[in-house]
Design a protein around this motif. Sequence first.
Motif, PDB file in Angstrom:
ATOM      1  N   SER A   1       0.807  -1.223   0.000  1.00 50.22           N
ATOM      2  CA  SER A   1       0.000   0.000   0.000  1.00 50.22           C
ATOM      3  C   SER A   1       0.840   1.275   0.000  1.00 50.22           C
ATOM      4  O   SER A   1       0.305   2.371   0.012  1.00 50.22           O
ATOM      5  CB  SER A   1      -0.948   0.000   1.205  1.00 50.22           C
ATOM      6  OG  SER A   1      -0.209  -0.029   2.396  1.00 50.22           O
ATOM      7  N   GLU A   2       2.150   1.124  -0.037  1.00 48.27           N
ATOM      8  CA  GLU A   2       3.045   2.282   0.019  1.00 48.27           C
ATOM      9  C   GLU A   2       4.067   2.195  -1.112  1.00 48.27           C
ATOM     10  O   GLU A   2       5.012   1.413  -1.051  1.00 48.27           O
ATOM     11  CB  GLU A   2       3.738   2.286   1.382  1.00 48.27           C
ATOM     12  CG  GLU A   2       4.360   3.578   1.797  1.00 48.27           C
ATOM     13  CD  GLU A   2       3.365   4.703   1.992  1.00 48.27           C
ATOM     14  OE1 GLU A   2       3.645   5.787   1.448  1.00 48.27           O
ATOM     15  OE2 GLU A   2       2.354   4.521   2.670  1.00 48.27           O
ATOM     16  N   LYS A   3       3.888   3.006  -2.134  1.00 48.89           N
ATOM     17  CA  LYS A   3       4.834   3.000  -3.252  1.00 48.89           C
ATOM     18  C   LYS A   3       6.188   3.519  -2.796  1.00 48.89           C
ATOM     19  O   LYS A   3       6.284   4.336  -1.883  1.00 48.89           O
ATOM     20  CB  LYS A   3       4.320   3.880  -4.393  1.00 48.89           C
ATOM     21  CG  LYS A   3       3.179   3.288  -5.144  1.00 48.89           C
ATOM     22  CD  LYS A   3       2.863   4.144  -6.344  1.00 48.89           C
ATOM     23  CE  LYS A   3       1.796   3.472  -7.173  1.00 48.89           C
ATOM     24  NZ  LYS A   3       1.525   4.207  -8.392  1.00 48.89           N
ATOM     25  N   ASN A   4       7.231   3.047  -3.459  1.00 49.25           N
ATOM     26  CA  ASN A   4       8.599   3.508  -3.197  1.00 49.25           C
ATOM     27  C   ASN A   4       9.018   3.298  -1.742  1.00 49.25           C
ATOM     28  O   ASN A   4       9.703   4.133  -1.151  1.00 49.25           O
ATOM     29  CB  ASN A   4       8.764   4.983  -3.584  1.00 49.25           C
ATOM     30  CG  ASN A   4       8.396   5.223  -5.023  1.00 49.25           C
ATOM     31  OD1 ASN A   4       8.794   4.482  -5.899  1.00 49.25           O
ATOM     32  ND2 ASN A   4       7.604   6.242  -5.277  1.00 49.25           N
ATOM     33  N   SER A   5       8.577   2.178  -1.164  1.00 49.29           N
ATOM     34  CA  SER A   5       8.895   1.880   0.225  1.00 49.29           C
ATOM     35  C   SER A   5       9.403   0.449   0.353  1.00 49.29           C
ATOM     36  O   SER A   5       8.902  -0.455  -0.306  1.00 49.29           O
ATOM     37  CB  SER A   5       7.645   2.057   1.080  1.00 49.29           C
ATOM     38  OG  SER A   5       7.905   1.729   2.423  1.00 49.29           O
ATOM     39  N   VAL A   6      10.407   0.255   1.210  1.00 47.18           N
ATOM     40  CA  VAL A   6      10.976  -1.061   1.475  1.00 47.18           C
ATOM     41  C   VAL A   6      10.900  -1.296   2.980  1.00 47.18           C
ATOM     42  O   VAL A   6      11.158  -0.389   3.777  1.00 47.18           O
ATOM     43  CB  VAL A   6      12.451  -1.133   1.015  1.00 47.18           C
ATOM     44  CG1 VAL A   6      13.069  -2.469   1.377  1.00 47.18           C
ATOM     45  CG2 VAL A   6      12.562  -0.875  -0.468  1.00 47.18           C
ATOM     46  N   GLU A   7      10.538  -2.528   3.355  1.00 44.91           N
ATOM     47  CA  GLU A   7      10.498  -2.901   4.765  1.00 44.91           C
ATOM     48  C   GLU A   7      11.675  -3.810   5.070  1.00 44.91           C
ATOM     49  O   GLU A   7      11.927  -4.771   4.350  1.00 44.91           O
ATOM     50  CB  GLU A   7       9.193  -3.623   5.094  1.00 44.91           C
ATOM     51  CG  GLU A   7       7.977  -2.760   4.924  1.00 44.91           C
ATOM     52  CD  GLU A   7       6.683  -3.490   5.176  1.00 44.91           C
ATOM     53  OE1 GLU A   7       5.728  -2.813   5.567  1.00 44.91           O
ATOM     54  OE2 GLU A   7       6.624  -4.717   4.984  1.00 44.91           O
ATOM     55  N   LEU A   8      12.396  -3.504   6.120  1.00 44.91           N
ATOM     56  CA  LEU A   8      13.556  -4.285   6.546  1.00 44.91           C
ATOM     57  C   LEU A   8      13.317  -4.734   7.980  1.00 44.91           C
ATOM     58  O   LEU A   8      12.980  -3.910   8.830  1.00 44.91           O
ATOM     59  CB  LEU A   8      14.815  -3.425   6.474  1.00 44.91           C
ATOM     60  CG  LEU A   8      15.045  -2.726   5.131  1.00 44.91           C
ATOM     61  CD1 LEU A   8      16.100  -1.648   5.267  1.00 44.91           C
ATOM     62  CD2 LEU A   8      15.432  -3.728   4.078  1.00 44.91           C
TER      63      LEU A   8
ATOM     64  N   LYS B   1      10.695  13.189  -5.575  1.00 42.49           N
ATOM     65  CA  LYS B   1      10.774  14.620  -5.901  1.00 42.49           C
ATOM     66  C   LYS B   1      12.132  15.206  -5.508  1.00 42.49           C
ATOM     67  O   LYS B   1      12.736  15.958  -6.259  1.00 42.49           O
ATOM     68  CB  LYS B   1       9.651  15.373  -5.194  1.00 42.49           C
ATOM     69  CG  LYS B   1       9.595  16.832  -5.512  1.00 42.49           C
ATOM     70  CD  LYS B   1       8.424  17.488  -4.813  1.00 42.49           C
ATOM     71  CE  LYS B   1       8.428  18.982  -5.074  1.00 42.49           C
ATOM     72  NZ  LYS B   1       7.370  19.660  -4.331  1.00 42.49           N
ATOM     73  N   ASN B   2      12.624  14.839  -4.318  1.00 43.90           N
ATOM     74  CA  ASN B   2      13.886  15.391  -3.827  1.00 43.90           C
ATOM     75  C   ASN B   2      15.052  14.419  -3.936  1.00 43.90           C
ATOM     76  O   ASN B   2      16.156  14.717  -3.496  1.00 43.90           O
ATOM     77  CB  ASN B   2      13.726  15.859  -2.378  1.00 43.90           C
ATOM     78  CG  ASN B   2      12.734  16.984  -2.273  1.00 43.90           C
ATOM     79  OD1 ASN B   2      12.840  17.966  -2.991  1.00 43.90           O
ATOM     80  ND2 ASN B   2      11.746  16.834  -1.405  1.00 43.90           N
TER      81      ASN B   2
END
Length: 85
Positions: A31-38, A55-56
């Motif tokens: 449900s969260e784009k551009n996110s990785v869980e570690l 963006k940044n």
Amino acid sequence: MRKRKHFKCIPYLKNISEIIENPDYVGLNPSEKNSVELVKAYDINILVAVKLDIKNDYLYVASMYSLSKSKLERRIKGKRLKKFK
């Protein structure tokens, strides 16, 4: 983390670099784009969510919380998390 009542994670703040460099499990949050869980297993399981700010153009730690054993197992079984080799 205090605001969200994630008190169990506070002692592991010093371990963020270790969790990012050598996690036990990795995965994507659907449900969260551009996110990785570690996830790193200590005496408790600690999850660090790392996001990319497109963006940044930088990565940042968006969240850190404990993950129960049953939740970890459910995420592995559901293939949301995989063992990191």
